[in-house]
Design a protein around this motif. Structure first.
Motif, PDB file in Angstrom:
ATOM      1  N   ASP A 182      -3.219 -83.112  -8.114  1.00 15.02           N
ATOM      2  CA  ASP A 182      -3.787 -82.032  -8.919  1.00 15.02           C
ATOM      3  C   ASP A 182      -3.370 -82.101 -10.380  1.00 15.02           C
ATOM      4  OD1 ASP A 182      -1.179 -81.421  -8.438  1.00 15.02           O
ATOM      5  OD2 ASP A 182      -1.535 -79.446  -7.555  1.00 15.02           O
ATOM      6  N   GLY A 183      -3.151 -83.303 -10.899  1.00 21.02           N
ATOM      7  CA  GLY A 183      -2.866 -83.452 -12.311  1.00 21.02           C
ATOM      8  C   GLY A 183      -1.865 -84.543 -12.594  1.00 21.02           C
ATOM      9  N   LEU A 197       4.391 -80.872 -12.794  1.00 22.60           N
ATOM     10  CA  LEU A 197       3.038 -80.962 -13.323  1.00 22.60           C
ATOM     11  C   LEU A 197       3.039 -80.663 -14.827  1.00 22.60           C
ATOM     12  CD1 LEU A 197      -0.074 -81.173 -12.664  1.00 22.60           C
ATOM     13  CD2 LEU A 197      -0.034 -78.669 -12.534  1.00 22.60           C
ATOM     14  N   ILE A 198       2.296 -81.453 -15.588  1.00 27.26           N
ATOM     15  CA  ILE A 198       2.100 -81.197 -17.015  1.00 27.26           C
ATOM     16  C   ILE A 198       0.698 -80.613 -17.173  1.00 27.26           C
ATOM     17  CG2 ILE A 198       2.085 -82.185 -19.338  1.00 27.26           C
ATOM     18  CD1 ILE A 198       3.802 -84.450 -18.274  1.00 27.26           C
ATOM     19  N   GLU A 199       0.609 -79.364 -17.570  1.00 25.75           N
ATOM     20  CA  GLU A 199      -0.686 -78.678 -17.577  1.00 25.75           C
ATOM     21  C   GLU A 199      -1.499 -78.951 -18.828  1.00 25.75           C
ATOM     22  OE1 GLU A 199      -0.016 -74.547 -16.882  1.00 25.75           O
ATOM     23  OE2 GLU A 199       0.460 -74.836 -14.759  1.00 25.75           O
ATOM     24  N   ARG A 200      -0.862 -79.251 -19.928  1.00 26.90           N
ATOM     25  CA  ARG A 200      -1.591 -79.448 -21.188  1.00 26.90           C
ATOM     26  C   ARG A 200      -1.012 -80.644 -21.928  1.00 26.90           C
ATOM     27  NH1 ARG A 200      -4.382 -75.716 -24.833  1.00 26.90           N
ATOM     28  NH2 ARG A 200      -4.344 -76.502 -26.963  1.00 26.90           N
ATOM     29  N   ILE A 201      -1.868 -81.568 -22.302  1.00 25.83           N
ATOM     30  CA  ILE A 201      -1.442 -82.769 -23.041  1.00 25.83           C
ATOM     31  C   ILE A 201      -2.218 -82.806 -24.354  1.00 25.83           C
ATOM     32  CG2 ILE A 201      -1.286 -85.281 -23.051  1.00 25.83           C
ATOM     33  CD1 ILE A 201      -1.714 -83.490 -19.741  1.00 25.83           C
ATOM     34  N   GLU A 202      -1.507 -82.624 -25.442  1.00 22.85           N
ATOM     35  CA  GLU A 202      -2.144 -82.615 -26.766  1.00 22.85           C
ATOM     36  C   GLU A 202      -2.336 -84.024 -27.314  1.00 22.85           C
ATOM     37  OE1 GLU A 202      -3.183 -80.073 -28.518  1.00 22.85           O
ATOM     38  OE2 GLU A 202      -2.245 -78.294 -27.636  1.00 22.85           O
ATOM     39  N   ALA A 243      -9.951 -83.276 -17.752  1.00 26.25           N
ATOM     40  CA  ALA A 243      -9.057 -82.635 -16.793  1.00 26.25           C
ATOM     41  C   ALA A 243      -8.916 -83.484 -15.546  1.00 26.25           C
ATOM     42  CB  ALA A 243      -9.581 -81.250 -16.417  1.00 26.25           C
ATOM     43  N   ILE A 244      -7.720 -83.458 -14.987  1.00 28.35           N
ATOM     44  CA  ILE A 244      -7.457 -84.052 -13.674  1.00 28.35           C
ATOM     45  C   ILE A 244      -7.125 -82.890 -12.737  1.00 28.35           C
ATOM     46  CG2 ILE A 244      -6.036 -85.644 -12.342  1.00 28.35           C
ATOM     47  CD1 ILE A 244      -5.298 -86.986 -15.036  1.00 28.35           C
ATOM     48  N   ILE A 245      -7.910 -82.737 -11.679  1.00 25.95           N
ATOM     49  CA  ILE A 245      -7.665 -81.654 -10.720  1.00 25.95           C
ATOM     50  C   ILE A 245      -7.775 -82.209  -9.301  1.00 25.95           C
ATOM     51  CG2 ILE A 245      -8.594 -79.942 -12.319  1.00 25.95           C
ATOM     52  CD1 ILE A 245     -11.053 -79.736 -10.459  1.00 25.95           C
TER      53      ILE A 245
END
Length: 376
Positions: A182-183, A197-202, A243-245
Protein backbone atom coordinates in the motif's frame (compact mmCIF):
# COMPACT_ATOMS: atom_id res chain seq x y z
CA UNK A 1 -1.97 18.84 1.04
CA UNK A 2 -1.76 15.05 0.78
CA UNK A 3 -5.14 14.71 2.50
CA UNK A 4 -6.88 16.67 -0.25
CA UNK A 5 -5.22 14.52 -2.91
CA UNK A 6 -5.94 11.22 -1.18
CA UNK A 7 -8.15 9.17 -3.45
CA UNK A 8 -7.41 11.52 -6.38
CA UNK A 9 -10.99 12.87 -6.27
CA UNK A 10 -12.65 13.89 -9.57
CA UNK A 11 -13.01 17.45 -8.29
CA UNK A 12 -9.21 17.82 -8.29
CA UNK A 13 -8.03 15.22 -10.82
CA UNK A 14 -9.70 15.57 -14.20
CA UNK A 15 -7.82 12.79 -16.02
CA UNK A 16 -6.52 9.69 -14.24
CA UNK A 17 -4.44 6.71 -15.39
CA UNK A 18 -5.00 3.47 -13.42
CA UNK A 19 -2.44 0.67 -13.69
CA UNK A 20 -3.35 -2.89 -12.71
CA UNK A 21 -0.65 -5.53 -12.39
CA UNK A 22 -0.84 -9.18 -13.40
CA UNK A 23 -0.92 -10.54 -9.84
CA UNK A 24 -4.03 -8.48 -9.05
CA UNK A 25 -5.93 -9.29 -12.22
CA UNK A 26 -4.98 -12.96 -12.69
CA UNK A 27 -4.88 -15.66 -10.00
CA UNK A 28 -1.97 -18.15 -9.72
CA UNK A 29 -3.90 -20.65 -11.88
CA UNK A 30 -4.08 -18.16 -14.76
CA UNK A 31 -7.74 -17.21 -14.36
CA UNK A 32 -9.13 -13.68 -14.23
CA UNK A 33 -10.05 -12.61 -10.69
CA UNK A 34 -13.50 -11.72 -11.95
CA UNK A 35 -15.15 -10.80 -8.62
CA UNK A 36 -12.33 -8.40 -7.67
CA UNK A 37 -12.17 -6.88 -11.14
CA UNK A 38 -15.90 -6.14 -11.05
CA UNK A 39 -15.37 -4.05 -7.89
CA UNK A 40 -12.67 -2.05 -9.68
CA UNK A 41 -14.96 -1.51 -12.66
CA UNK A 42 -17.61 -0.26 -10.21
CA UNK A 43 -15.02 2.26 -8.99
CA UNK A 44 -14.24 3.33 -12.54
CA UNK A 45 -17.93 3.75 -13.40
CA UNK A 46 -18.53 5.88 -10.29
CA UNK A 47 -15.61 8.13 -11.14
CA UNK A 48 -16.72 8.55 -14.74
CA UNK A 49 -20.19 9.43 -13.50
CA UNK A 50 -18.54 12.13 -11.36
CA UNK A 51 -16.82 13.56 -14.42
CA UNK A 52 -13.35 12.01 -14.19
CA UNK A 53 -11.74 10.72 -17.38
CA UNK A 54 -10.12 7.30 -16.97
CA UNK A 55 -7.36 5.47 -18.82
CA UNK A 56 -6.57 1.89 -17.80
CA UNK A 57 -3.14 0.31 -18.20
CA UNK A 58 -3.74 -3.40 -17.73
CA UNK A 59 -1.26 -6.22 -17.38
CA UNK A 60 -2.31 -9.86 -17.55
CA UNK A 61 -2.07 -10.92 -21.20
CA UNK A 62 0.95 -13.19 -20.76
CA UNK A 63 -0.46 -14.82 -17.61
CA UNK A 64 -3.84 -15.47 -19.27
CA UNK A 65 -2.29 -16.75 -22.48
CA UNK A 66 0.15 -19.05 -20.69
CA UNK A 67 -2.74 -20.91 -19.04
CA UNK A 68 -4.60 -21.35 -22.32
CA UNK A 69 -1.46 -22.61 -24.08
CA UNK A 70 -0.31 -24.68 -21.07
CA UNK A 71 3.10 -23.02 -21.14
CA UNK A 72 5.56 -23.54 -18.26
CA UNK A 73 6.84 -20.75 -15.98
CA UNK A 74 3.77 -18.63 -16.58
CA UNK A 75 4.73 -18.12 -20.21
CA UNK A 76 8.00 -16.45 -19.31
CA UNK A 77 10.34 -19.37 -19.95
CA UNK A 78 11.54 -17.85 -23.22
CA UNK A 79 10.93 -14.81 -25.40
CA UNK A 80 9.03 -16.96 -27.90
CA UNK A 81 6.75 -18.34 -25.16
CA UNK A 82 6.08 -14.85 -23.80
CA UNK A 83 5.21 -13.52 -27.25
CA UNK A 84 2.90 -16.46 -27.99
CA UNK A 85 1.24 -16.16 -24.58
CA UNK A 86 0.76 -12.42 -25.04
CA UNK A 87 -0.78 -12.85 -28.49
CA UNK A 88 -3.24 -15.41 -27.12
CA UNK A 89 -3.96 -13.75 -23.80
CA UNK A 90 -4.49 -10.27 -25.17
CA UNK A 91 -7.73 -11.34 -26.83
CA UNK A 92 -9.08 -12.69 -23.56
CA UNK A 93 -7.91 -9.62 -21.65
CA UNK A 94 -9.52 -7.13 -24.02
CA UNK A 95 -12.78 -9.13 -24.12
CA UNK A 96 -12.89 -9.18 -20.32
CA UNK A 97 -12.45 -5.42 -20.01
CA UNK A 98 -14.87 -4.64 -22.85
CA UNK A 99 -17.58 -6.86 -21.35
CA UNK A 100 -17.31 -5.59 -17.78
CA UNK A 101 -17.20 -1.93 -18.84
CA UNK A 102 -20.10 -2.44 -21.26
CA UNK A 103 -22.18 -3.78 -18.34
CA UNK A 104 -21.78 -0.27 -16.87
CA UNK A 105 -22.66 1.43 -20.14
CA UNK A 106 -19.03 2.34 -20.84
CA UNK A 107 -17.32 1.84 -24.18
CA UNK A 108 -13.80 0.43 -24.04
CA UNK A 109 -11.02 0.84 -26.59
CA UNK A 110 -7.85 -1.21 -26.89
CA UNK A 111 -4.42 0.34 -27.45
CA UNK A 112 -1.33 -1.85 -27.78
CA UNK A 113 1.94 0.06 -27.79
CA UNK A 114 5.64 -0.70 -27.89
CA UNK A 115 8.51 1.22 -26.37
CA UNK A 116 9.35 2.73 -29.74
CA UNK A 117 5.81 4.08 -30.11
CA UNK A 118 6.49 6.41 -27.18
CA UNK A 119 10.23 6.98 -27.76
CA UNK A 120 9.87 8.08 -31.40
CA UNK A 121 8.63 11.67 -31.37
CA UNK A 122 6.14 11.45 -34.25
CA UNK A 123 4.68 8.15 -33.06
CA UNK A 124 4.44 9.57 -29.54
CA UNK A 125 2.41 12.50 -30.87
CA UNK A 126 0.16 10.07 -32.77
CA UNK A 127 -0.47 8.09 -29.59
CA UNK A 128 -1.16 11.31 -27.71
CA UNK A 129 -3.67 12.42 -30.36
CA UNK A 130 -5.45 9.04 -30.24
CA UNK A 131 -5.78 9.18 -26.46
CA UNK A 132 -7.09 12.75 -26.65
CA UNK A 133 -9.74 11.77 -29.19
CA UNK A 134 -10.84 8.75 -27.14
CA UNK A 135 -11.20 10.99 -24.08
CA UNK A 136 -13.34 13.39 -26.08
CA UNK A 137 -15.54 10.47 -27.14
CA UNK A 138 -16.03 9.43 -23.49
CA UNK A 139 -14.28 6.11 -24.07
CA UNK A 140 -12.07 4.24 -21.57
CA UNK A 141 -8.83 3.23 -23.34
CA UNK A 142 -7.35 -0.04 -22.07
CA UNK A 143 -3.63 0.07 -22.79
CA UNK A 144 -1.01 -2.66 -22.66
CA UNK A 145 2.46 -3.21 -24.03
CA UNK A 146 2.37 -5.16 -27.28
CA UNK A 147 4.34 -8.08 -25.85
CA UNK A 148 3.63 -10.22 -28.91
CA UNK A 149 6.21 -8.22 -30.87
CA UNK A 150 8.31 -6.58 -28.15
CA UNK A 151 11.81 -7.93 -27.50
CA UNK A 152 14.19 -7.55 -24.57
CA UNK A 153 15.89 -4.65 -26.35
CA UNK A 154 12.75 -2.72 -27.26
CA UNK A 155 10.27 -3.05 -24.43
CA UNK A 156 9.21 -1.23 -21.30
CA UNK A 157 9.63 -4.39 -19.26
CA UNK A 158 6.98 -3.35 -16.76
CA UNK A 159 3.66 -1.54 -16.92
CA UNK A 160 4.53 0.91 -14.15
CA UNK A 161 6.72 2.94 -16.47
CA UNK A 162 4.30 2.39 -19.33
CA UNK A 163 1.52 3.89 -17.21
CA UNK A 164 3.65 6.94 -16.46
CA UNK A 165 4.49 7.45 -20.13
CA UNK A 166 0.84 7.01 -21.12
CA UNK A 167 -0.04 9.56 -18.46
CA UNK A 168 2.45 11.94 -20.00
CA UNK A 169 1.17 11.36 -23.54
CA UNK A 170 -2.42 11.82 -22.39
CA UNK A 171 -1.60 14.92 -20.31
CA UNK A 172 -3.12 13.18 -17.29
CA UNK A 173 -3.32 14.90 -13.94
CA UNK A 174 -2.41 11.78 -11.98
CA UNK A 175 -1.41 8.13 -12.21
CA UNK A 176 -2.33 5.48 -9.63
CA UNK A 177 -0.46 2.17 -9.44
CA UNK A 178 -2.44 -0.64 -7.83
CA UNK A 179 0.15 -2.75 -6.04
CA UNK A 180 0.60 -5.70 -3.67
CA UNK A 181 1.76 -3.18 -1.04
CA UNK A 182 0.00 0.00 0.00
CA UNK A 183 2.82 2.42 -0.75
CA UNK A 184 6.51 3.17 -0.41
CA UNK A 185 8.04 2.00 2.86
CA UNK A 186 11.37 2.80 4.48
CA UNK A 187 12.21 -0.91 3.96
CA UNK A 188 10.51 -3.94 2.44
CA UNK A 189 7.42 -4.45 4.63
CA UNK A 190 7.26 -8.13 3.68
CA UNK A 191 10.52 -8.81 5.54
CA UNK A 192 10.93 -5.87 7.96
CA UNK A 193 8.24 -5.40 10.60
CA UNK A 194 9.62 -1.97 11.50
CA UNK A 195 9.22 -0.58 7.98
CA UNK A 196 7.24 2.69 7.91
CA UNK A 197 4.96 3.97 5.17
CA UNK A 198 5.94 7.29 3.54
CA UNK A 199 2.69 9.03 2.64
CA UNK A 200 4.03 12.05 0.76
CA UNK A 201 7.16 12.34 -1.38
CA UNK A 202 8.01 15.83 -2.61
CA UNK A 203 11.30 14.93 -4.27
CA UNK A 204 12.80 11.67 -5.47
CA UNK A 205 16.36 11.78 -4.16
CA UNK A 206 18.96 9.12 -3.43
CA UNK A 207 17.36 8.37 -0.06
CA UNK A 208 13.98 7.66 -1.63
CA UNK A 209 15.48 5.62 -4.47
CA UNK A 210 17.45 3.59 -1.95
CA UNK A 211 14.23 2.37 -0.30
CA UNK A 212 13.16 0.49 -3.43
CA UNK A 213 13.09 -3.27 -3.67
CA UNK A 214 13.33 -4.45 -7.27
CA UNK A 215 11.59 -7.78 -6.74
CA UNK A 216 8.07 -8.67 -7.83
CA UNK A 217 6.40 -10.30 -4.85
CA UNK A 218 4.03 -12.45 -6.90
CA UNK A 219 6.58 -13.82 -9.35
CA UNK A 220 3.91 -13.19 -12.01
CA UNK A 221 4.71 -9.59 -12.94
CA UNK A 222 7.92 -7.90 -14.01
CA UNK A 223 7.99 -4.82 -11.79
CA UNK A 224 8.85 -4.00 -8.20
CA UNK A 225 9.25 -0.87 -6.13
CA UNK A 226 12.25 0.17 -8.25
CA UNK A 227 10.07 0.34 -11.37
CA UNK A 228 7.42 2.26 -9.45
CA UNK A 229 9.91 4.92 -8.37
CA UNK A 230 11.15 5.19 -11.95
CA UNK A 231 7.53 5.60 -13.01
CA UNK A 232 7.12 8.33 -10.40
CA UNK A 233 10.11 10.18 -11.86
CA UNK A 234 8.48 10.17 -15.28
CA UNK A 235 5.00 11.11 -14.08
CA UNK A 236 6.00 13.86 -11.66
CA UNK A 237 8.44 15.29 -14.20
CA UNK A 238 5.53 15.55 -16.64
CA UNK A 239 3.42 17.42 -14.09
CA UNK A 240 1.29 14.49 -12.87
CA UNK A 241 0.97 13.17 -9.33
CA UNK A 242 1.59 9.45 -8.88
CA UNK A 243 0.19 7.25 -6.13
CA UNK A 244 0.99 3.72 -5.03
CA UNK A 245 -1.93 2.06 -3.24
CA UNK A 246 -2.97 -1.47 -2.38
CA UNK A 247 -4.95 -3.40 -4.95
CA UNK A 248 -5.41 -6.37 -2.62
CA UNK A 249 -8.74 -5.05 -1.35
CA UNK A 250 -12.10 -4.90 -3.12
CA UNK A 251 -13.00 -1.57 -4.72
CA UNK A 252 -9.42 -0.31 -4.20
CA UNK A 253 -10.07 3.24 -5.40
CA UNK A 254 -13.04 3.68 -3.06
CA UNK A 255 -11.09 2.11 -0.23
CA UNK A 256 -8.27 4.62 -0.72
CA UNK A 257 -10.64 7.57 -1.06
CA UNK A 258 -12.33 6.58 2.20
CA UNK A 259 -9.11 6.66 4.19
CA UNK A 260 -7.02 3.77 2.92
CA UNK A 261 -3.25 4.14 3.08
CA UNK A 262 -1.02 5.02 0.17
CA UNK A 263 1.98 7.01 -0.97
CA UNK A 264 1.70 10.07 -3.21
CA UNK A 265 4.60 11.44 -5.23
CA UNK A 266 3.87 15.13 -5.75
CA UNK A 267 4.03 16.50 -9.29
CA UNK A 268 6.76 18.89 -10.31
CA UNK A 269 5.83 21.94 -12.39
CA UNK A 270 4.97 20.57 -15.82
CA UNK A 271 7.66 20.89 -18.46
CA UNK A 272 6.95 22.11 -21.95
CA UNK A 273 5.61 19.17 -23.97
CA UNK A 274 8.80 18.47 -25.93
CA UNK A 275 11.01 18.75 -22.87
CA UNK A 276 8.70 16.50 -20.89
CA UNK A 277 8.91 13.90 -23.66
CA UNK A 278 12.69 14.10 -23.56
CA UNK A 279 12.89 13.77 -19.78
CA UNK A 280 10.55 10.80 -19.78
CA UNK A 281 12.37 8.78 -22.45
CA UNK A 282 13.69 5.40 -21.39
CA UNK A 283 16.27 4.94 -24.15
CA UNK A 284 19.23 7.15 -25.08
CA UNK A 285 21.99 6.78 -27.68
CA UNK A 286 24.93 8.25 -25.81
CA UNK A 287 26.31 9.90 -22.70
CA UNK A 288 28.11 13.23 -22.40
CA UNK A 289 29.93 14.04 -19.17
CA UNK A 290 30.46 17.70 -18.30
CA UNK A 291 32.65 19.57 -15.83
CA UNK A 292 31.42 21.47 -12.78
CA UNK A 293 31.30 24.80 -14.62
CA UNK A 294 29.11 23.37 -17.37
CA UNK A 295 26.85 21.76 -14.77
CA UNK A 296 26.29 25.14 -13.12
CA UNK A 297 25.62 26.75 -16.51
CA UNK A 298 23.03 24.10 -17.41
CA UNK A 299 21.35 24.65 -14.05
CA UNK A 300 20.91 28.30 -15.00
CA UNK A 301 19.17 27.38 -18.26
CA UNK A 302 22.10 27.68 -20.64
CA UNK A 303 22.93 25.47 -23.61
CA UNK A 304 25.74 22.92 -23.43
CA UNK A 305 28.91 24.23 -25.04
CA UNK A 306 31.63 21.83 -26.23
CA UNK A 307 34.14 23.55 -23.95
CA UNK A 308 32.41 22.13 -20.86
CA UNK A 309 32.48 18.51 -22.05
CA UNK A 310 35.02 16.10 -20.57
CA UNK A 311 33.90 12.76 -22.07
CA UNK A 312 31.65 11.39 -24.84
CA UNK A 313 30.39 7.81 -24.84
CA UNK A 314 28.24 5.79 -27.23
CA UNK A 315 27.46 6.00 -30.92
CA UNK A 316 24.84 8.54 -31.96
CA UNK A 317 23.84 10.70 -34.89
CA UNK A 318 22.93 14.36 -34.92
CA UNK A 319 19.43 14.69 -33.42
CA UNK A 320 19.69 11.55 -31.27
CA UNK A 321 18.85 11.70 -27.57
CA UNK A 322 21.82 11.73 -25.16
CA UNK A 323 22.14 11.84 -21.39
CA UNK A 324 24.23 14.62 -19.87
CA UNK A 325 26.13 13.56 -16.76
CA UNK A 326 27.87 15.44 -13.97
CA UNK A 327 31.44 14.51 -13.04
CA UNK A 328 30.20 12.12 -10.34
CA UNK A 329 28.07 10.17 -12.84
CA UNK A 330 24.67 11.68 -12.02
CA UNK A 331 22.36 12.20 -14.99
CA UNK A 332 21.49 15.89 -14.82
CA UNK A 333 19.89 16.51 -18.22
CA UNK A 334 18.76 14.86 -21.43
CA UNK A 335 18.71 16.42 -24.86
CA UNK A 336 19.15 16.20 -28.61
CA UNK A 337 22.77 16.31 -29.77
CA UNK A 338 23.69 18.87 -32.42
CA UNK A 339 26.66 16.72 -33.49
CA UNK A 340 27.21 13.02 -34.11
CA UNK A 341 29.30 11.05 -31.62
CA UNK A 342 32.49 11.15 -33.65
CA UNK A 343 32.40 14.93 -34.03
CA UNK A 344 31.28 15.38 -30.41
CA UNK A 345 34.31 13.43 -29.19
CA UNK A 346 36.63 15.52 -31.37
CA UNK A 347 35.32 18.88 -30.15
CA UNK A 348 34.93 17.92 -26.47
CA UNK A 349 36.67 20.51 -24.29
CA UNK A 350 37.32 22.80 -27.26
CA UNK A 351 36.35 26.44 -27.67
CA UNK A 352 34.52 27.78 -30.70
CA UNK A 353 37.62 29.16 -32.43
CA UNK A 354 39.39 25.83 -31.99
CA UNK A 355 36.40 23.89 -33.34
CA UNK A 356 36.33 26.00 -36.50
CA UNK A 357 39.98 25.13 -37.15
CA UNK A 358 39.52 21.46 -36.22
CA UNK A 359 36.43 20.88 -38.40
CA UNK A 360 37.17 23.48 -41.05
CA UNK A 361 33.95 25.27 -40.06
CA UNK A 362 31.73 25.96 -37.07
CA UNK A 363 28.37 24.50 -38.16
CA UNK A 364 26.78 24.89 -34.72
CA UNK A 365 28.05 26.72 -31.65
CA UNK A 366 26.45 24.41 -29.06
CA UNK A 367 26.55 20.68 -28.51
CA UNK A 368 23.04 20.51 -27.00
CA UNK A 369 20.77 23.54 -27.32
CA UNK A 370 18.74 24.57 -24.27
CA UNK A 371 15.51 24.46 -26.31
CA UNK A 372 16.15 20.77 -26.98
CA UNK A 373 17.22 19.83 -23.46
CA UNK A 374 15.38 18.91 -20.26
CA UNK A 375 16.90 18.88 -16.79
CA UNK A 376 16.11 15.67 -14.91
Amino acid sequence: MTSSLSGFPPALIRRLVIKIGSALLVDPDGRVRDAWLRTLVDDIAARKQAGQQIIVVSSGAIALGARRLKLPKGGRGSLEDAQAAAATGQIALSQCWASLLQDKGITAAQMLVTLEDLEHRRRYLNASATLERLMALDVVPVVNENDSVATAEIRFGDNDRLAARIGQAARADAVVLLSDVDGLYTANPHVDADAMLIERIERIDARIAGMADGGSASGMGSGGMTSKIEAARIATGAGAHLAIISGKVDAPLSHWEQGGRGSIFIAAPAKRARKGWLAGRLTVRGRITVDAGAERALGKGNSLLPAGVSRVEGFFARGDVVDILAEDGRVIARGLSEYDSEQAARIAGKRSEDIAILLGELPRSVLVHRDHMAMV
